[in-house]
Design a protein around this motif. Structure first.
Motif, PDB file in Angstrom:
ATOM      1  N   SER A   1      20.682  40.448  36.232  1.00 21.45           N
ATOM      2  CA  SER A   1      20.602  39.090  36.781  1.00 21.45           C
ATOM      3  C   SER A   1      20.687  39.106  38.296  1.00 21.45           C
ATOM      4  O   SER A   1      21.010  38.096  38.909  1.00 21.45           O
ATOM      5  CB  SER A   1      21.716  38.217  36.203  1.00 21.45           C
ATOM      6  OG  SER A   1      22.980  38.708  36.614  1.00 21.45           O
TER       7      SER A   1
ATOM      8  N   TRP B   1      18.261  29.018  25.096  1.00 20.30           N
ATOM      9  CA  TRP B   1      19.357  28.040  25.184  1.00 20.30           C
ATOM     10  C   TRP B   1      18.905  26.791  25.959  1.00 20.30           C
ATOM     11  O   TRP B   1      19.073  25.655  25.509  1.00 20.30           O
ATOM     12  CB  TRP B   1      20.552  28.709  25.880  1.00 20.30           C
ATOM     13  CG  TRP B   1      21.720  27.817  26.161  1.00 20.30           C
ATOM     14  CD1 TRP B   1      21.781  26.801  27.067  1.00 20.30           C
ATOM     15  CD2 TRP B   1      23.003  27.847  25.524  1.00 20.30           C
ATOM     16  NE1 TRP B   1      23.017  26.224  27.048  1.00 20.30           N
ATOM     17  CE2 TRP B   1      23.782  26.835  26.125  1.00 20.30           C
ATOM     18  CE3 TRP B   1      23.558  28.664  24.525  1.00 20.30           C
ATOM     19  CZ2 TRP B   1      25.107  26.609  25.738  1.00 20.30           C
ATOM     20  CZ3 TRP B   1      24.875  28.430  24.147  1.00 20.30           C
ATOM     21  CH2 TRP B   1      25.630  27.425  24.740  1.00 20.30           C
ATOM     22  N   CYS B   2      18.324  27.019  27.144  1.00 16.80           N
ATOM     23  CA  CYS B   2      17.938  25.904  28.017  1.00 16.80           C
ATOM     24  C   CYS B   2      16.783  25.097  27.427  1.00 16.80           C
ATOM     25  O   CYS B   2      16.749  23.863  27.547  1.00 16.80           O
ATOM     26  CB  CYS B   2      17.544  26.426  29.397  1.00 16.80           C
ATOM     27  SG  CYS B   2      18.895  27.185  30.289  1.00 16.80           S
TER      28      CYS B   2
ATOM     29  N   GLY C   1      19.008  33.090  27.471  1.00 14.43           N
ATOM     30  CA  GLY C   1      19.229  32.008  28.427  1.00 14.43           C
ATOM     31  C   GLY C   1      18.119  30.977  28.376  1.00 14.43           C
ATOM     32  O   GLY C   1      18.357  29.765  28.392  1.00 14.43           O
TER      33      GLY C   1
ATOM     34  N   HIS D   1      18.898  24.539  34.690  1.00 17.12           N
ATOM     35  CA  HIS D   1      18.494  25.926  34.971  1.00 17.12           C
ATOM     36  C   HIS D   1      16.983  26.125  34.921  1.00 17.12           C
ATOM     37  O   HIS D   1      16.468  27.095  35.480  1.00 17.12           O
ATOM     38  CB  HIS D   1      19.150  26.899  33.985  1.00 17.12           C
ATOM     39  CG  HIS D   1      20.613  27.103  34.226  1.00 17.12           C
ATOM     40  ND1 HIS D   1      21.237  26.783  35.406  1.00 17.12           N
ATOM     41  CD2 HIS D   1      21.582  27.602  33.425  1.00 17.12           C
ATOM     42  CE1 HIS D   1      22.514  27.073  35.335  1.00 17.12           C
ATOM     43  NE2 HIS D   1      22.762  27.562  34.143  1.00 17.12           N
TER      44      HIS D   1
ATOM     45  N   HIS E   1      16.844  20.927  31.282  1.00 14.61           N
ATOM     46  CA  HIS E   1      18.088  21.611  31.624  1.00 14.61           C
ATOM     47  C   HIS E   1      18.036  22.031  33.097  1.00 14.61           C
ATOM     48  O   HIS E   1      16.992  22.490  33.571  1.00 14.61           O
ATOM     49  CB  HIS E   1      18.268  22.830  30.716  1.00 14.61           C
ATOM     50  CG  HIS E   1      19.613  23.464  30.844  1.00 14.61           C
ATOM     51  ND1 HIS E   1      19.957  24.258  31.898  1.00 14.61           N
ATOM     52  CD2 HIS E   1      20.722  23.389  30.063  1.00 14.61           C
ATOM     53  CE1 HIS E   1      21.209  24.667  31.764  1.00 14.61           C
ATOM     54  NE2 HIS E   1      21.700  24.149  30.648  1.00 14.61           N
TER      55      HIS E   1
ATOM     56  N   LYS F   1      25.254  36.283  30.531  1.00 10.69           N
ATOM     57  CA  LYS F   1      26.523  35.904  29.882  1.00 10.69           C
ATOM     58  C   LYS F   1      26.319  35.728  28.372  1.00 10.69           C
ATOM     59  O   LYS F   1      27.187  36.082  27.575  1.00 10.69           O
ATOM     60  CB  LYS F   1      27.055  34.614  30.500  1.00 10.69           C
ATOM     61  CG  LYS F   1      27.567  34.801  31.930  1.00 10.69           C
ATOM     62  CD  LYS F   1      28.514  33.671  32.326  1.00 10.69           C
ATOM     63  CE  LYS F   1      29.193  33.972  33.653  1.00 10.69           C
ATOM     64  NZ  LYS F   1      28.447  33.429  34.796  1.00 10.69           N
TER      65      LYS F   1
ATOM     66  N   PHE G   1      20.651  31.726  38.632  1.00  5.84           N
ATOM     67  CA  PHE G   1      21.350  30.882  37.657  1.00  5.84           C
ATOM     68  C   PHE G   1      20.829  31.118  36.243  1.00  5.84           C
ATOM     69  O   PHE G   1      21.600  31.273  35.301  1.00  5.84           O
ATOM     70  CB  PHE G   1      21.191  29.400  38.023  1.00  5.84           C
ATOM     71  CG  PHE G   1      21.932  29.000  39.273  1.00  5.84           C
ATOM     72  CD1 PHE G   1      22.934  29.808  39.810  1.00  5.84           C
ATOM     73  CD2 PHE G   1      21.625  27.820  39.921  1.00  5.84           C
ATOM     74  CE1 PHE G   1      23.607  29.442  40.967  1.00  5.84           C
ATOM     75  CE2 PHE G   1      22.298  27.439  41.084  1.00  5.84           C
ATOM     76  CZ  PHE G   1      23.291  28.260  41.604  1.00  5.84           C
TER      77      PHE G   1
ATOM     78  N   GLU H   1      21.536  34.806  35.092  1.00  2.87           N
ATOM     79  CA  GLU H   1      22.955  35.052  34.864  1.00  2.87           C
ATOM     80  C   GLU H   1      23.440  34.288  33.626  1.00  2.87           C
ATOM     81  O   GLU H   1      24.273  34.791  32.865  1.00  2.87           O
ATOM     82  CB  GLU H   1      23.773  34.667  36.106  1.00  2.87           C
ATOM     83  CG  GLU H   1      25.281  34.790  35.966  1.00  2.87           C
ATOM     84  CD  GLU H   1      25.787  36.205  35.682  1.00  2.87           C
ATOM     85  OE1 GLU H   1      25.024  37.176  35.842  1.00  2.87           O
ATOM     86  OE2 GLU H   1      26.959  36.326  35.260  1.00  2.87           O
ATOM     87  N   HIS H   2      22.915  33.086  33.410  1.00  2.00           N
ATOM     88  CA  HIS H   2      23.210  32.360  32.168  1.00  2.00           C
ATOM     89  C   HIS H   2      22.823  33.234  30.974  1.00  2.00           C
ATOM     90  O   HIS H   2      23.570  33.351  29.993  1.00  2.00           O
ATOM     91  CB  HIS H   2      22.429  31.043  32.169  1.00  2.00           C
ATOM     92  CG  HIS H   2      22.639  30.210  30.946  1.00  2.00           C
ATOM     93  ND1 HIS H   2      23.894  29.831  30.509  1.00  2.00           N
ATOM     94  CD2 HIS H   2      21.760  29.674  30.056  1.00  2.00           C
ATOM     95  CE1 HIS H   2      23.769  29.083  29.411  1.00  2.00           C
ATOM     96  NE2 HIS H   2      22.488  28.993  29.114  1.00  2.00           N
TER      97      HIS H   2
END
Lengths: 96, 418
Positions: free
Chosen positions: B78, B379-380, B376, B393, B391, B94, B87, B90-91
């Motif tokens: 990331s 998810w978004c 990520g 991001h 979202h 994680k 962002f 890195e999302h």
């Protein structure tokens, strides 16, 4: 690696050439009249077909001249090469 | 076979017989996702898991995760320069760190770190700048000189007498690799168990639309597929390299260009390479897979293409760089090579978000960085579909940034020459 038929030098190895993207993208005839959106389409937006594509190449390690080609983006095969002042030739796509 | 030590790969789990149903497509779904790769499957997983939306079909023209998901080099990191990229990646990182628990399925996520090499004074300045930008965004990063680089990766040649000497490197310790097939299967299994229909061998041929893009009333009402028409509430395109051929059907132009991106693997070797090494300047990146293959990637082939193979001289240059950086690779045999079809944009950042059709979202242009963002992005995108609000991001990556000029110019941190 494949041979590319430079219109001036004849068939040469692919690594002598550089790619120049879509051909026949004309500079705007009346640049002052273009909106931001029209400018963006001129600068950034290009066709991306799966099949025959007219594009520019330069024989950078040879005669250093630009030319156009029609290439099939599925097989990468060159269907035609022609000078930049010539019209796009009609070619039959493999499998078309 | 000797029983003293287990052979490489002996600890890998067995392949299961089946992970998902193979349903007939229904005539209608609330959400249709076009593209059964990592992004499509992750979006389906998070739609079900985070939002309880399960009337979902994922349409795949071939077999699940058989395109770029099966062809990438599995690197996860990331350490991007700009906030917008940092962002979202890195999302994703994680989420990678907890993904095995989330999916209840092994993905062999191995955080072995990544070194991004600097070969020129300008590389050094750019690298130091990127490290500081990463730190400001809470991302683990440090800048290392050649001696410290050699401590992390002893097989790397850091001597001064090579063509492009290693002057230093950025280091992100939390970066890693994962087993790409298992990632796809984990997402697919989870989505399927929640009731999502994963429909393979189902090519999208065209779209059924109503309204006009001119007055903002345009909608996609159905998808015309090789297995019949399917009505849809919302549609998401997650078709990577083929996105623009689909958008051509809808009369939507994007600045996407599809290119072959080649990768290759060596024969199986004992563990020799403890981290990931990338070099933007000489165009090679290397990690060692769990089983022992050296996995290497190059820059994209220059010309547009959909052929899932590339030119030999690209591999030749990549190998020359690899052998100079890693002299011990000289005798490794190449096992196989292949290419994925990546969709690249003028600013090396993705195009995600709304289209002229009110119920059609596009997710494209990840170029060479699509695998690492998989959880990520899913998810978004799921959040965007569920709430109707982009979202934060993914909002910076809208198509209209090319008009507004708010580009996210990531050529430096994208890691691969576009």
């Amino acid at each position: 690696m494949q041979l590319i038929g430079c219109p001036w030098c004849g068939p040469r190895e692919e690594l002598e050439f550089h790619y120049g993207g879509q051909a026949h993208v004309a500079y705007p005839a009346d640049p002052q009249e273009l909106t931001d959106e029209q400018w963006v389409h001129y600068v950034f937006f290009r066709d991306n077909p799966k099949g025959a594509f007219a594009e520019r190449w330069v024989h950078s390690a040879g005669c250093r001249r630009w030319f156009n080609a029609v290439r099939d983006t599925r097989t990468y095969r060159f269907l035609a090469v022609y000078r930049t002042d010539e019209a796009r030739p009609s070619v039959r796509e493999a499998g078309a | 076979m000797s029983t003293e030590t287990a052979p490489p790969g002996a600890h890998l789990p067995e392949h299961p017989d089946a992970l998902w149903r193979n349903p007939e497509p229904k005539r209608s779904y609330d959400v249709v996702i076009v593209g059964g790769g990592g992004h499509g499957l992750a979006t389906a997983h998070y739609l079900a898991k985070n939002h309880g939306i399960t009337d979902v079909a994922v349409l795949e023209k071939g077999w699940l995760a058989g395109g770029n998901m099966a062809r990438n080099t599995t690197l996860i990191r990331s350490n991007y320069l700009w906030d917008e990229s940092a962002f979202v990646y890195e999302h994703a990182l994680k989420l990678w760190e907890g993904l095995e628990d989330d999916l209840g399925y092994p993905i062999l996520f191995s955080q072995r770190g990544v070194l991004n090499l600097a070969h020129t004074e300008q590389d050094v300045r750019d690298s130091v700048r990127r490290v500081e930008a990463n730190k400001l965004n809470g991302i683990d990063a440090e800048y290392l000189g050649p001696d410290d680089v050699a401590k992390i990766c002893p097989i790397l040649n850091v001597s001064h007498d090579i063509r492009y000497p290693v002057l230093g490197a950025t280091y992100q310790p939390r970066a890693g690799i994962a087993k790409h097939d298992y990632v796809a299967w984990g997402f697919a299994r989870s989505a399927d168990a929640a009731g999502v229909d994963l429909i393979q061998d189902c090519e999208v041929l065209d779209f059924v639309t109503e309204g006009s893009t001119g007055d903002g009333t345009a909608r996609v009402t159905g998808i015309r597929t090789s297995r019949g028409d399917i009505a849809c509430g919302q549609v998401v395109l997650c078709a990577a390299g083929h996105t623009s051929t689909l958008l051509d059907r809808l009369g939507v132009r994007t600045p996407l260009q599809s290119h072959p991106l080649q990768a290759l693997v060596s024969e199986l070797l004992e563990p020799v390479h403890p981290t990931i090494v990338m070099s933007n300047a000489v165009h090679v990146y290397v990690s060692q897979a769990h089983k022992g293959e050296l996995v290497m990637g190059a820059g994209v082939d220059s010309y547009n293409g959909y052929g899932q193979r590339g030119a030999f001289h690209v591999i030749e240059r990549q190998m020359a760089a690899a052998v100079e950086l890693f002299p011990i690779f000289a005798r490794a045999h190449l096992l196989r090579s292949w290419a994925g079809i990546v969709d690249v944009t003028p600013d090396a950042s993705p195009i995600v978000g709304r289209t002229p059709y009110s119920n059609l979202l596009v997710n494209s242009g990840w170029g060479t960085g699509g695998f690492k963002v998989t959880p990520g992005l899913g998810w978004c995108l799921a959040d965007t579909i569920a709430t109707g609000e982009l979202h934060p991001h993914i909002a910076p990556f809208a198509l209209d940034r090319f008009v507004t000029g708010a580009l996210v110019d990531e050529h430096g941190a994208a890691g691969v020459a576009h």
